[in-house]
Design an enzyme around this catalytic site. Structure first.
Site, PDB file in Angstrom:
ATOM      1  N   LYS A  44      86.289  39.853  54.835  1.00  0.00           N
ATOM      2  CA  LYS A  44      85.786  40.662  55.953  1.00  0.00           C
ATOM      3  C   LYS A  44      86.174  42.125  55.793  1.00  0.00           C
ATOM      4  CE  LYS A  44      85.084  37.150  59.453  1.00  0.00           C
ATOM      5  NZ  LYS A  44      85.216  36.706  60.820  1.00  0.00           N
ATOM      6  N   LYS A  53      77.719  30.776  53.885  1.00  0.00           N
ATOM      7  CA  LYS A  53      77.880  29.964  55.098  1.00  0.00           C
ATOM      8  C   LYS A  53      77.074  30.565  56.249  1.00  0.00           C
ATOM      9  CE  LYS A  53      81.657  31.705  57.906  1.00  0.00           C
ATOM     10  NZ  LYS A  53      82.520  31.362  58.988  1.00  0.00           N
ATOM     11  N   LYS A  72      78.065  33.883  62.363  1.00  0.00           N
ATOM     12  CA  LYS A  72      77.630  34.734  63.469  1.00  0.00           C
ATOM     13  C   LYS A  72      77.626  36.190  63.051  1.00  0.00           C
ATOM     14  CE  LYS A  72      80.396  32.283  66.888  1.00  0.00           C
ATOM     15  NZ  LYS A  72      81.819  32.538  66.748  1.00  0.00           N
TER      16      LYS A  72
HETATM   17  P1  ATP Z   1      82.211  34.558  61.928  1.00  0.00           P
HETATM   18  O1  ATP Z   1      81.162  34.149  60.979  1.00  0.00           O
HETATM   19  O2  ATP Z   1      81.895  35.736  62.757  1.00  0.00           O
HETATM   20  O3  ATP Z   1      83.572  34.572  61.342  1.00  0.00           O
HETATM   21  P2  ATP Z   1      81.954  32.001  62.831  1.00  0.00           P
HETATM   22  O4  ATP Z   1      80.505  31.817  62.955  1.00  0.00           O
HETATM   23  O5  ATP Z   1      82.691  31.498  61.651  1.00  0.00           O
HETATM   24  O6  ATP Z   1      82.241  33.492  63.034  1.00  0.00           O
HETATM   25  P3  ATP Z   1      84.088  31.160  64.581  1.00  0.00           P
HETATM   26  O7  ATP Z   1      84.246  31.341  66.039  1.00  0.00           O
HETATM   27  O8  ATP Z   1      84.942  31.979  63.716  1.00  0.00           O
HETATM   28  O9  ATP Z   1      82.577  31.402  64.156  1.00  0.00           O
HETATM   29  O10 ATP Z   1      84.237  29.632  64.224  1.00  0.00           O
HETATM   30  C1  ATP Z   1      84.259  28.566  65.124  1.00  0.00           C
HETATM   31  C2  ATP Z   1      84.316  27.260  64.381  1.00  0.00           C
HETATM   32  O11 ATP Z   1      83.098  27.043  63.666  1.00  0.00           O
HETATM   33  C3  ATP Z   1      85.421  27.190  63.306  1.00  0.00           C
HETATM   34  O12 ATP Z   1      86.056  25.937  63.360  1.00  0.00           O
HETATM   35  C4  ATP Z   1      84.697  27.358  62.014  1.00  0.00           C
HETATM   36  O13 ATP Z   1      85.359  26.732  60.939  1.00  0.00           O
HETATM   37  C5  ATP Z   1      83.379  26.679  62.323  1.00  0.00           C
HETATM   38  N1  ATP Z   1      82.302  27.192  61.490  1.00  0.00           N
HETATM   39  C6  ATP Z   1      81.833  28.460  61.472  1.00  0.00           C
HETATM   40  N2  ATP Z   1      80.819  28.585  60.608  1.00  0.00           N
HETATM   41  C7  ATP Z   1      80.625  27.360  60.060  1.00  0.00           C
HETATM   42  C8  ATP Z   1      79.698  26.838  59.104  1.00  0.00           C
HETATM   43  N3  ATP Z   1      78.792  27.586  58.556  1.00  0.00           N
HETATM   44  N4  ATP Z   1      79.786  25.535  58.784  1.00  0.00           N
HETATM   45  C9  ATP Z   1      80.716  24.744  59.358  1.00  0.00           C
HETATM   46  N5  ATP Z   1      81.609  25.172  60.255  1.00  0.00           N
HETATM   47  C10 ATP Z   1      81.576  26.465  60.619  1.00  0.00           C
END
Ligand code: ATP
Ligand code: LTN
Length: 332
Positions: free
Chosen positions: A114, A197, A200
């Site tokens: 990041k 992946k 968000k």
């Molecule tokens: P960012 O991408 O902004 O870091 P994020 O989409 O990863 O955010 P978080 O709030 O950080 O969202 O994650 C919430 C949960 O979702 C965590 O347990 C994370 O491991 C899971 N997660 C996020 N993206 C994925 C994905 N692509 N596949 C599976 N699990 C995910």
């Protein structure tokens, strides 16, 4: 017998959760609340590690709560709360920072990724200390299990190391938590860039399937998902990342196994398969989105649920803080 403790958190950094958040984490949260003492936290302090807007943060915190309830988190079974309502997270966060080596923190891959993307001038110190606050979130509740997606594995390892380090140096204080990371769904990929992946904060937007998006928009996105060369619907992560990702998604939502799906779509083209995935996703998400929108109409009710959760969370967290301070030699 007392039930085992589960804790997890999710950041209110977007107007909607995506399928990765649901399949990687929240789906397991819902299952685990049945037989565990579950604490689920909307980690608004973690969301401050990137640029935020006050109006958006408030809105996204509430939309996160509404989605968690709509996805099946029950306030009777789980303790659902907002991180900033429980100041003990900051208290223990500082202690975890004082326990972590600078080099150790520098090795966290999520920070490296990041910060590389945004550059040193805009990267906040809070992003660097983010994993220590996450450790505090977990250790405060003496959690046995932490259901998260694959991308959080390294943070859980750090949490375990810090807990062991503290216990060895200052006496038994924290339970050593275990990650609860399923094989299926632990990593959902962007449907336009199926080697990154679904995320968000990064990624293509058109590659994200969002819970709060309209059924029409989601159907359209899935029908234009990137597929691979060849024509066979077969699971093969290396050669067919796009199709494999869609198979994972279909399977997780429909309950059919990947091999059943491969058999079902034998001899059919990618187009038919994508239409079927769109149908499964849209019908799965339709009532969830509707329920979340309904919950958002009564803000007071939502906030009451979060306050009740915070009350319970505070009681548990206070016990850990007092043990921690005592063992550190602070005068109580
Ligand atoms: P960012 O991408 O902004 O870091 P994020 O989409 O990863 O955010 P978080 O709030 O950080 O969202 O994650 C919430 C949960 O979702 C965590 O347990 C994370 O491991 C899971 N997660 C996020 N993206 C994925 C994905 N692509 N596949 C599976 N699990 C995910
Ligand atoms: N870093 C996590 C969110 C998070 C979390 C936690 C997850 C903050 N505190 C405690 C589990 C337990 C992420 O998903 N990016």
């Amino acid at each position: 017998m007392t039930r085992k403790r589960v804790l997890s958190g999710i950041q209110p950094t977007s107007d909607s959760f995506h399928l990765g958040n649901y399949l990687g984490a929240v789906k397991q949260w819902v299952e685990l609340q049945e037989e565990h003492d579950a604490f689920y936290c909307i980690v608004d302090l973690h969301a401050l590690t990137v640029e935020t807007d006050p109006t958006l943060l408030r809105k996204r915190t509430l939309v996160s709560a509404a989605q968690l309830l709509a996805l099946g988190i029950s306030p009777e079974k789980s303790t659902l709360f907002v991180q900033s309502h429980v100041p003990a997270h900051n208290q223990l966060g500082w202690i975890m920072e004082c326990l972590t080596g600078f080099g150790e923190a520098s090795r966290m891959t999520q920070f490296k990724d990041k910060s590389q993307k945004s550059g040193t001038d805009t990267t906040r110190v809070g992003l660097f200390t983010y994993p220590m606050l996450m450790s505090a979130d977990i250790l405060l509740y003496q959690a046995h299990y932490v259901p998260v997606g694959e991308d959080q594995r390294q943070h859980i390892e750090l949490t375990r190391d810090l807990a062991e380090r503290f216990n060895t140096k200052y006496g038994q204080t924290f339970r050593i938590p275990e990650g609860y990371i399923l094989k299926e769904g632990a990593k959902i990929y962007d449907i336009q860039e199926p080697t990154s992946k679904m995320s968000k904060s990064s990624g293509s937007g058109s590659g994200l399937i969002e819970i709060m998006d309209t059924p029409e928009a989601n159907a359209k996105k899935i029908k234009s998902a990137v597929t691979d060369t060849g024509r066979e619907v077969k699971f093969d992560l290396a050669q067919k990342p796009g199709i494999s990702n869609l198979l994972t998604i279909h399977s997780a939502l429909s309950g059919k196994s990947v091999s059943e799906l491969e058999a079902e779509f034998e001899g059919k083209g990618y187009g038919d398969f994508k239409s079927a995935v769109a149908e499964v996703v849209v019908e799965y998400l339709r009532p969830i989105r509707a329920r979340a929108l309904e919950l958002l109409e009564d803000e007071k009710h939502l906030i009451d649920i979060l306050h009740d959760g915070a009350q319970k969370a505070k009681e548990v967290a206070a016990l850990t803080i007092s043990d921690t301070y005592k063992n550190l030699g602070m005068v109580l």
